[in-house]
Every structure is written in C-alpha cells, then in structure tokens.
Design a protein around this motif. Structure first.
Motif, PDB file in Angstrom:
ATOM      1  N   TYR A 253       0.851  -1.178   0.000  1.00  0.00           N
ATOM      2  CA  TYR A 253       0.000   0.000   0.000  1.00  0.00           C
ATOM      3  C   TYR A 253       0.890   1.231   0.000  1.00  0.00           C
ATOM      4  O   TYR A 253       1.650   1.470   0.919  1.00  0.00           O
ATOM      5  N   LEU A 254       0.780   1.957  -1.080  1.00  0.00           N
ATOM      6  CA  LEU A 254       1.627   3.136  -1.191  1.00  0.00           C
ATOM      7  C   LEU A 254       1.216   4.225  -0.223  1.00  0.00           C
ATOM      8  O   LEU A 254       2.027   4.936   0.301  1.00  0.00           O
ATOM      9  N   ARG A 255      -0.063   4.326  -0.038  1.00  0.00           N
ATOM     10  CA  ARG A 255      -0.512   5.424   0.811  1.00  0.00           C
ATOM     11  C   ARG A 255      -1.873   5.105   1.380  1.00  0.00           C
ATOM     12  O   ARG A 255      -2.744   4.610   0.683  1.00  0.00           O
ATOM     13  N   ILE A 256      -2.005   5.377   2.656  1.00  0.00           N
ATOM     14  CA  ILE A 256      -3.309   5.241   3.293  1.00  0.00           C
ATOM     15  C   ILE A 256      -3.640   6.559   3.952  1.00  0.00           C
ATOM     16  O   ILE A 256      -2.830   7.108   4.698  1.00  0.00           O
ATOM     17  N   ALA A 257      -4.818   7.060   3.667  1.00  0.00           N
ATOM     18  CA  ALA A 257      -5.234   8.323   4.280  1.00  0.00           C
ATOM     19  C   ALA A 257      -6.579   8.143   4.961  1.00  0.00           C
ATOM     20  O   ALA A 257      -7.473   7.492   4.430  1.00  0.00           O
ATOM     21  N   VAL A 258      -6.690   8.717   6.129  1.00  0.00           N
ATOM     22  CA  VAL A 258      -7.950   8.686   6.875  1.00  0.00           C
ATOM     23  C   VAL A 258      -8.486  10.109   6.918  1.00  0.00           C
ATOM     24  O   VAL A 258      -7.774  11.022   7.331  1.00  0.00           O
ATOM     25  N   SER A 259      -9.711  10.301   6.490  1.00  0.00           N
ATOM     26  CA  SER A 259     -10.207  11.671   6.396  1.00  0.00           C
ATOM     27  C   SER A 259     -11.721  11.715   6.568  1.00  0.00           C
ATOM     28  O   SER A 259     -12.369  10.688   6.793  1.00  0.00           O
ATOM     29  N   ASP A 260     -12.232  12.930   6.475  1.00  0.00           N
ATOM     30  CA  ASP A 260     -13.664  13.163   6.368  1.00  0.00           C
ATOM     31  C   ASP A 260     -14.504  12.465   7.435  1.00  0.00           C
ATOM     32  O   ASP A 260     -15.334  11.598   7.129  1.00  0.00           O
ATOM     33  N   PRO A 261     -14.316  12.806   8.687  1.00  0.00           N
ATOM     34  CA  PRO A 261     -15.150  12.165   9.710  1.00  0.00           C
ATOM     35  C   PRO A 261     -16.603  12.612   9.562  1.00  0.00           C
ATOM     36  O   PRO A 261     -16.883  13.790   9.374  1.00  0.00           O
TER      37      PRO A 261
ATOM     38  N   PRO B 293       1.637  -3.798  15.639  1.00  0.00           N
ATOM     39  CA  PRO B 293       1.495  -2.426  16.150  1.00  0.00           C
ATOM     40  C   PRO B 293       0.183  -2.270  16.919  1.00  0.00           C
ATOM     41  O   PRO B 293      -0.858  -2.746  16.448  1.00  0.00           O
ATOM     42  N   PRO B 294       0.228  -1.629  18.090  1.00  0.00           N
ATOM     43  CA  PRO B 294      -0.979  -1.524  18.907  1.00  0.00           C
ATOM     44  C   PRO B 294      -1.979  -0.553  18.292  1.00  0.00           C
ATOM     45  O   PRO B 294      -1.614   0.445  17.689  1.00  0.00           O
ATOM     46  N   ARG B 295      -3.258  -0.906  18.454  1.00  0.00           N
ATOM     47  CA  ARG B 295      -4.276  -0.040  17.870  1.00  0.00           C
ATOM     48  C   ARG B 295      -4.542   1.170  18.778  1.00  0.00           C
ATOM     49  O   ARG B 295      -4.194   1.151  19.946  1.00  0.00           O
ATOM     50  N   PRO B 296      -5.163   2.204  18.227  1.00  0.00           N
ATOM     51  CA  PRO B 296      -5.480   3.376  19.049  1.00  0.00           C
ATOM     52  C   PRO B 296      -6.417   3.006  20.193  1.00  0.00           C
ATOM     53  O   PRO B 296      -7.185   2.057  20.085  1.00  0.00           O
ATOM     54  N   ASP B 297      -6.341   3.808  21.263  1.00  0.00           N
ATOM     55  CA  ASP B 297      -7.151   3.510  22.438  1.00  0.00           C
ATOM     56  C   ASP B 297      -8.627   3.696  22.159  1.00  0.00           C
ATOM     57  O   ASP B 297      -9.025   4.497  21.330  1.00  0.00           O
TER      58      ASP B 297
ATOM     59  N   ALA C 113      -4.609   9.206  14.738  1.00  0.00           N
ATOM     60  CA  ALA C 113      -4.128   7.961  15.327  1.00  0.00           C
ATOM     61  C   ALA C 113      -4.450   6.782  14.417  1.00  0.00           C
ATOM     62  O   ALA C 113      -3.641   5.858  14.245  1.00  0.00           O
ATOM     63  N   LEU C 114      -5.643   6.807  13.812  1.00  0.00           N
ATOM     64  CA  LEU C 114      -6.035   5.720  12.906  1.00  0.00           C
ATOM     65  C   LEU C 114      -5.111   5.671  11.703  1.00  0.00           C
ATOM     66  O   LEU C 114      -4.695   4.596  11.265  1.00  0.00           O
ATOM     67  N   GLU C 115      -4.811   6.853  11.187  1.00  0.00           N
ATOM     68  CA  GLU C 115      -3.943   6.912  10.015  1.00  0.00           C
ATOM     69  C   GLU C 115      -2.582   6.296  10.326  1.00  0.00           C
ATOM     70  O   GLU C 115      -2.065   5.478   9.563  1.00  0.00           O
ATOM     71  N   LYS C 116      -2.042   6.710  11.447  1.00  0.00           N
ATOM     72  CA  LYS C 116      -0.735   6.169  11.844  1.00  0.00           C
ATOM     73  C   LYS C 116      -0.789   4.658  11.987  1.00  0.00           C
ATOM     74  O   LYS C 116       0.082   3.928  11.522  1.00  0.00           O
TER      75      LYS C 116
END
Lengths: 405, 540
Positions: free
Chosen positions: B107-115, B178-182, B203-206
């Motif tokens: 995966y070249l890039r993952i972006a989390v957006s637009d809540p 890797p641990p997931r966000p709280d 945090a999700l993006e990371k």
C-alpha cells in the motif's frame, strides 16, 4: 540614557592645570542586606553618591537607606514639583513570600538605582533639598523625617487638598454647577487620550514579555527532563548509538541551563524596562490629576473673585461702611486667584517640556531594551546551534560503523 | 497527544496571525509569506524544506555560518527531480530507512479523512438513537500487486478497527503487531469532540500505515479486507463467543463426570489461548500446571531457552526507558510550542502598540521608537514562525520514540502468546503422563484377574482413546509453539536491525533541524541587535 551601572567616577587627583571637570552627580544603589526579624524584617541598601557639586558634602558619601526612604523622597518631590513627571518607584510587594527572593530584591535594587539617577539628572529635581537630605543625612535624621510624614490621615498638605475639594464640590452645588470644570484645549485632550490609551497597550506588552520569561523557564525544564530520559535510553542501547543518546542528553542539560540564564536576562533587561514604562505612564497620569485640580482651583477662584468684585462695586455705590472690609477680602482673594492661575500655568509649561523629555527618554530606554532582547535571543539561538552541531560527528561515526555495533 | 494538539494550534495560530498581520500596514510587507499551516505528513523531513515563498535567507546568513551550513541543508530549494514543487500526496523520498520500508509495502498510501457522524441503525435500544463517527479511508495500492484498481475508498467506524485488531491478534500470534489506538476515554467531553475526532483520525492513520509497513501483516487478508471491502466489514466480530460459552457450559459437567471422549477439546481449538475462551476445565488445568512449574519439585520437560529470556529482558528494559523518553518528548514539544506562541503574541502586541502610537505622532522621537518597535515586532513574528516549523519537524522525528514504545508493548503481547502456548504444551504433557499412569495401573490390576476384568479393560480402551486425542492436541500445541517461537525470533531480529537505523535517523534528523532553524533564528535576532546597537553605545 540611564544605565543601571554607575558611570566611572572621575579621578580624585587631578593636575591643577587641567581644565575644571564638568559637573556630575552619580549615584549607585547597591548591597541589599536583610535586616530585622520576622514581620519587621526589611532590606537595606547602600546608596553611594559621587559628585563634584559644591552643594554636596564631599566627593563621595555613603548612606544606608530602605525602600520607605525612597518612598518618602518620591512623595516629597511629587508634592513640591507639580507638573514634573516624577520618576516612578518599583511597586511594594504584595506577596509576603516573594518579598525576600533573590530575584525580587535584584529587580527592586535595579529599579531604585534607575529612580535615583533619573532624579539626579533631571534639571529641576536634582536641585531639590529633599534629594540632598536623602543622599547625605544619617539614618536617624532620615527616620525622623520619614515618620513626620506618616499619620493616619496622611500628610497635612493632603488634608488641605481634600478639604478644598470638598469646598469646591459644595460651591458647585450651591452655584448650580454639577459638572466638574475641565480644560477644553484640544491638544490637552489629545494628550490625555494618548496617555490613557498608552498605559493599556504597554501593560499588555509587559504581560506578554513576562509570559515569555516563564515559557523560557518551562522550556529549560522540559529540555532538562528530556535530556535525562535520553541518557537513560542511551544506557540501555548499544555501543556507538548509546553514546549518541548520551551526548544528546548531555547537550540538552547544558542548553537547559542556558535557557534559564536567558530567562533571567529577559526578565531584568526586557520585561523590567517595559514595566518601568508602564509605571512612568502612571506617574504622568498623576500629573494630569494635579493639572486638573490646579485648573479647577484657578477657575473657581477666578469666578469667586469676580463675584467679590461685583459685590465690592455694589457696596461702593451704596457707600456702605463694609467697603473697607470687602476691599481687603477682595484683594486677598485676587492674590490667591492670581497665585492659583500662576500655579496652573506653571504646570502647563512644565508638562509641555516634560512630555518632550519623556518621549526622548522612552525612545532611548526602549531602544536599549530591544537591543538587550535581540542580543540575548541571538546568543541563545547560537548556543543552541553550537551545542547540537557538536553532536553531529558522533552521529556520523555511528552511521559508518556496523549497525549492530 | 502532542502532535495533534500542536497541529491544531498551528492552524489556529497561523490564521489568527495572518488576520492581524494583514490588518497592519507596518508588518504586511515583511510577513506576507504564505506558510502552510501544517506540514505534509508523507515527506521526509531531512530533505524536504517547507516552501517559503519569497522569504530568502538574510544575506548575513552565509557569512554568519561556517560550512557546512545546515541552514542551507534544511532550506535548500526543492529540486524538481521530486516532481511538483508542492508535495504530491504520493511522494516518497528514500532518505530515511523508514520511507524505504514504506515503499516496499503493498500500500503506497493510506489516508484517513472526512469524519462523519451517523445515527445508529433502527435496532438501537435507546430512543432517539445514538451516534457514531465514520471515517473515509483511502488506499492507494502499489502498481503490480495483485489487486485491480489503483485506489480504494471505504467507510469504517472505530468498532471495525477494534475488530481488525482482534482478528490480527488471533491470526498472527508471536508477531509484533502495532498496537491499535485507544478506545473512548471515560470522560471525553462533548466540547472536546472536534479535537477528539481529529486526534482519533490521526491515530487511525498512523495505525493503518504501520500495519501496512509490517512485512507480514501488511500482506494479510484481514488488512486487505479492511481497506478494500466495500460496505460492512466482513470479518467476524468475535471468535465464536456464543458457541464457546455454550460449549464450555456443556463441557464442564461432561468432563467432571468423566465422559472424556465427547467432551475433549478439539485439537484445532488448542491453538487458541485458554484464557480467552470458555473452556473452564482447561483454564483450571493450565493454572495448576503454572503453579507446578513455579513451586513443584520437578521441572517440566519443555522449557524456555536462555537466549530468548535474555532478549525478552532487554525488550522489557527498552520499554522501561522508552516510556519516560516518549513522555518527555511530548512535554518538550509542548514547551517549544508555548514559546513559539508567546513570541508571536508578543510581536502582535507590539504591532498593536505601534498602530496606537502612530495614530498621531507628535514628536520625532515617537517616530523613531515606532520604527524600532516595528523591527522588533517583525523579528518576533518571524522567530515565532521558525520555532513552529522547527517544532513540526521535531514532532515527526521524535515520533519514532512513540512508535518503538508501541512496538515494545506489541512484543510483550507476542511473548505472552508464546508463554501461554508453552503452558498449554506442558499441561498436555502432564495430562498424558497422568493418563498413561492410569492405564498402566488398570492393566496391571486387570492382568491379575484370570480372563481379564471386563469393566477395567473397557476403561482402558476409553483411556487409550483419550490419550490418542490428547496426543493429537499435544502435537498441535507443539507445532503452534514452534511457530510462535519462529515468529518471535524473526520479529526480534527485524526489530534489532530496524531500531538501530530508525533511532539513528531520528537523532540525526532532530539534531540537523535544531541546528538549521537555530541558525536561522539567530540571524533574525542578530540583525535587530545590530540595528539597535547604537542605544547600547550611547549608554556607555
């Protein structure tokens, strides 16, 4: 203009053929010492006067003074030299705990030094007899002078003033005037508006400067903690990498100390001058009040004198035997009114001169403060760059060596 | 918390600053450089300077600095070899080891957006409905990997992320996941919702990016399905909790009454840890085994090897040191941010003062003072901006500390997978010993009776069946144990390799940025000090 340090005194031994030295009066406030016990403890300062002026008792005189002595001098000058912007004093400390902290004492000492030297270089104020008393009399005389001024109802001069104010208010009501009399000079209005607005803006600036000092201290603390954590991390890492962490930690701790130093420099040489500026503006406001009072008195006395004159003319026409008495009263009142007018006009004249001086002095003071600020920040930034730069060789060495070393 | 709070501040701060600066003529000419309010998150900070418009370094800087000047390194104009001058979202630079690894991911890039807030579906018990937040997850796939389509977008809620994490934990035991966000903090106030959502988005993006970068997990089906399957997330939310509960409740009496064969645990279930499930008897047995291990006189036949225990100890040590390091890094960033803000505030306060004073200047000394003040104000605003940029880079570099802290926690979990599997193996071996002993006793007793004891012999047959099943389970467990051991070892090796490079890269980046920006800030103030030096001279 005024530097916190004294200018070097002239050599006392001068060849008789050298031209007469220029008159100088330089004072330094030094050596704060805590005296007394418990609630009555206070700080005393050595006040050293160096001068070649004939009015003084000699080339050098040292006396011991405390803060309330400075207050006495300030108040006497404020009373006698209406119209002149009396140099401001540092504040009384409200918080008991803070009163004897090193920083507070140093800030106060510096401010008192600046205060007395400003008086000494003011063309009118330097000639004050009270100043000479302050600089030369022994402590007992000083204490006596000081205690004469204190009383529950403040000074007699204040009492008279309060009485006069009450009188004025009463006559206002009697004469049907409710609004206090004020100058309508547009220049005066502008100046008043300027001074009052200036105080607000300066106070805001001074607050920001103080916050900046605090943030520097906090950053220093954070950096120190960070450095310690890096060192521990280095201890648990491998050889060359561990060394880099340790070096990073060591530099962080070093920079933390430099930050605390810069915070102190900012406080003494940037924030304090700003505070001083605010105090100066507040002192000007007092002069404005004096001017307003003088104006009111001048107006009212002129008014009452006029009425008395009309009354006198009436009595003259009636050939009353009260004429003599009335004429005497009228003459007295007229003299008083003329005096009040003169007082007012003196204040106006002095204020106009003072404002020019004030603006010039402040430009110089601020210029110096800016210089100290910029110098300190530049030095800090350079120190930071140097410290971190010195870590780079270790990092380079680490990249070259085997990754598992 | 540092990075998101910082970025939030940065955008608010930059906006406020631009407003006031734009209103003031005095500062406009110097302060019009357009500074992006947040830095691109994909770009390697070592080589990528912030595009600064027309703000050339002051002429005194080159003579001011000795070669090599890191200010130049940090601020060198962006080469066209990297394509568009402003960052494209899909840019990758090879300078840091991290980005090299990222480039190898599918995966070249993952972006989390637009809540977006959505209302809970009609089966909600609460009248009026509860709401939840969904996030848009956009993935760009590396060309050449098996899936069609270069880009995918799906909507997921946080519950889906928890599911993903749980499934990965089950499927990839022994790996450093890797641990997931709280999950939601107990007292997240409504007022803070916007900040909270932003924090979570980041945090999700990371998290997703770290998953994608993992050499094994990045290729997992679970992740692929999460990133690409449209609609509802097609992963089981739990592993048969209901059936486990049923089975456990049914099994226990059977086990107690000795109906072994029917109640025996299925071999494939043996690979799951006892604790998560409902097999109560198994839990009791393993607990007993653990006690025997610790207090019993006889050591179990299979134990941990020394080398592993040493490496585990080192990992725990690392975790202990990384915890304060990570916290102090956050505190440092916050402090730097505070200084930057106040410095900027000071500059703006001065500008307001100048405006006031120049409404009607009467005296020339006023004009001079206003000019001096203006220079200082401009310098303060510039310095404030530089501090902010420095901080943005610092955030990225020191993020490595947080990342590795997360890894040590993941390692702990991976090691406990191993430990619990080992315990299962040991328990089963104890079981077998017990069973075999019983068989021997029964056979011995039976042989004494002429013709054999029918009931005893029947018992022996049952036991033999149980032994067979238990042997199967033991083989399964041993295989699983060996598998986990291998995963542990590979992960430890990987971590050792990468940690050195990542830490070095972090330190180098941090230091170079500090040097470069400090030099720049120093030159800004040096100019002012020079311009105001006449006031110091007059004094002396």
């Amino acid at each position: 203009m005024i530097s916190p340090e004294t200018s070097p005194p002239r050599s006392s031994s001068q060849s008789p053929r050298s031209p007469p030295a220029a008159p100088f009066l330089s004072i330094s406030v030094t050596d704060p010492v805590k005296l007394g016990n418990g609630v009555q403890a206070y700080i005393s300062y050595r006040v050293i006067t160096r001068t070649n002026l004939p009015e003084f008792q000699g080339p050098e005189k040292i006396v011991i003074r405390r803060y309330s002595d400075f207050v006495w001098l300030h108040d006497r000058l404020a009373e006698k030299y209406k119209g002149i912007f009396i140099p401001p004093l540092p504040e009384k400390s409200a918080v008991e705990k803070f009163r004897f902290s090193t920083e507070f004492i140093e800030m106060r000492r510096q401010a008192l030094d600046i205060f007395i030297n400003r008086i000494a270089s003011h063309p009118e104020l330097k000639q004050s007899e009270d100043l000479r008393t302050f600089l030369q009399e022994d402590e007992e005389t000083m204490e006596r002078a000081r205690s004469q001024e204190t009383g529950i109802f403040k000074k007699p001069a204040d009492l008279i003033q309060i009485f006069k104010d009450v009188q004025t208010k009463v006559s206002d009501v009697v004469l049907g005037k409710e609004k206090p009399v004020e100058e309508t000079d547009p220049e005066y209005e502008k100046l008043k508006h300027y001074i009052f607005g200036l105080e607000d803006h300066l106070a805001e600036t001074q607050k920001q400067a103080f916050r900046l000092v605090k943030r520097h201290r906090e950053l220093g603390q954070s950096l120190s903690d960070f450095g310690k954590a890096m060192k521990l991390l280095g201890a648990c890492e491998g050889n060359s990498l561990g060394k880099v962490f340790s070096e990073l930690g060591a530099k962080s701790e070093l920079l933390s100390i430099k930050l605390q130093k810069e915070a102190h420099n900012l406080l003494m040489n940037f924030e304090e001058p700003l505070k001083d500026y605010v105090r100066a503006v507040q002192s000007i406001k007092v002069t404005f009040a004096d001017r307003a009072n003088a104006f009111r008195q001048h107006c009212e006395l002129a008014e009452t004198t006029k009425l008395k004159e009309i009354n006198l003319d009436k009595l003259n026409l009636m050939r009353s035997d009260k004429v003599r008495e009335a004429e005497m009263e009228y003459r007295e009142l007229k003299a008083e009114s003329e005096q009040a007018t003169r007082r007012f006009e003196t204040i106006v004249r002095l204020m106009n001169e003072e404002i020019v001086r004030f603006q010039e002095q402040k430009t110089a003071d601020m210029g110096l403060a800016f210089h100290q600020f910029a110098k300190g920040q530049a030095k800090l930034a350079n120190d930071i760059a140097d410290a971190w730069r010195s870590v780079l060789p270790k990092i380079e060495a680490c990249s070259v060596s085997s990754p598992h070393g | 918390m540092g990075m998101d709070a910082f970025l939030g501040f940065a955008s608010i701060w930059a906006r406020k600053e631009r407003e006031i600066v734009a209103r003031s003529d005095a500062a406009a000419s110097d302060c019009r450089t357009a500074m992006p309010s947040s830095l691109p998150s994909d770009v390697d900070p070592l080589l990528f300077p912030t595009p600064r418009g027309g703000d050339a370094p002051s002429p005194s800087s080159s003579s001011f600095l000795e070669p090599p000047s890191y200010a130049d390194v940090v601020f060198s104009p962006f080469e066209s070899s990297n394509g568009a001058s402003d960052q494209g979202p899909f840019l990758r630079l090879d300078a840091s080891p991290r980005s090299a690894r990222a480039a190898a991911s599918d995966y070249l890039r993952i972006a989390v957006s637009d809540p977006q807030t959505e209302v809970e579906a009609a089966n909600s018990l609460v009248p009026g409905g509860t709401t939840y937040v969904t996030y848009l997850i956009t993935t760009r796939v590396r060309p050449g990997s098996d899936d069609a389509g270069p880009e995918f977008s799906v909507r997921r809620r946080f519950r889906d992320v928890v599911t993903l994490a749980d499934r990965l934990a089950e499927a990839y035991r022994g790996f450093f996941i890797p641990p997931r966000p709280d999950k939601n903090l107990v007292d997240s106030q409504i007022m803070q919702k916007h900040k909270f959502v932003e924090h979570r988005r980041l945090a999700l993006e990371k998290y997703l990016r770290r998953l994608a970068e993992h050499p094994v997990i990045g290729k997992s089906d679970e992740l692929r399905v999460f990133l690409q399957a449209k609609g509802k997330l097609p992963l089981p939310t739990t592993t048969d909790v209901a059936s486990r509960m049923m089975n456990g409740a049914v099994r226990l009496p059977k086990q107690l009454f000795g109906e072994w064969a029917a109640a025996q645990v299925a071999p494939q279930d043996i690979v799951q840890p006892a604790k998560g499930g409902r097999d109560l008897l198994r839990i009791f047995k393993e607990l007993k085994q653990a006690l025997v291990n610790d207090w019993g006189g006889v050591k179990p036949s299979v134990v941990e090897d020394k080398e592993f225990l040493e490496r585990k100890e080192k990992m725990q040590d690392l975790e202990r040191q990384l915890t304060p390091a990570s916290q102090q890094a956050e505190a440092l960033i916050r402090s730097q941010q505070d200084v930057s803000e106040i410095m900027g505030g000071l500059g703006l306060t001065f500008i307001k003062l100048i405006k006031f004073e120049t409404e009607e200047t009467v005296y020339s000394s006023q004009r001079i003072r206003a000019a001096d003040t203006k220079n200082v104000a401009t310098a303060a605003v510039k310095a404030s901006r530089l501090y902010q940029e420095l901080n943005a880079h610092t955030v990225k570099h020191l993020d490595t500390l947080h990342e590795y802290l997360g890894l040590t926690i993941a390692a702990r979990s991976a090691f406990s997978d191993r430990t619990s599997t080992l315990l299962t193996v040991q328990t089963l071996m104890s079981d077998l010993t017990t069973l075999n002993t019983r068989v021997e006793k029964l056979e011995a007793a039976s042989s004494k009776i002429f013709g054999g004891d029918r009931s005893r012999l029947r018992k022996v047959d049952e036991l033999r069946e149980t032994i067979r099943v238990t042997e199967d389970a033991k083989s399964c467990a041993i295989r699983e144990y060996e598998r986990i051991k291998k995963n542990n070892r590979n992960e430890l090796d990987r971590l050792d390799r990468e940690k050195h490079d990542d830490f070095l890269s972090m330190l180098k980046g941090f230091v170079i940025n500090q040097v470069g920006y400090s030099e720049k800030i120093a030159s800004v103030w040096a100019t002012i000090a020079e311009e105001t030096s006449r006031y110091a001279r007059d004094n002396n």
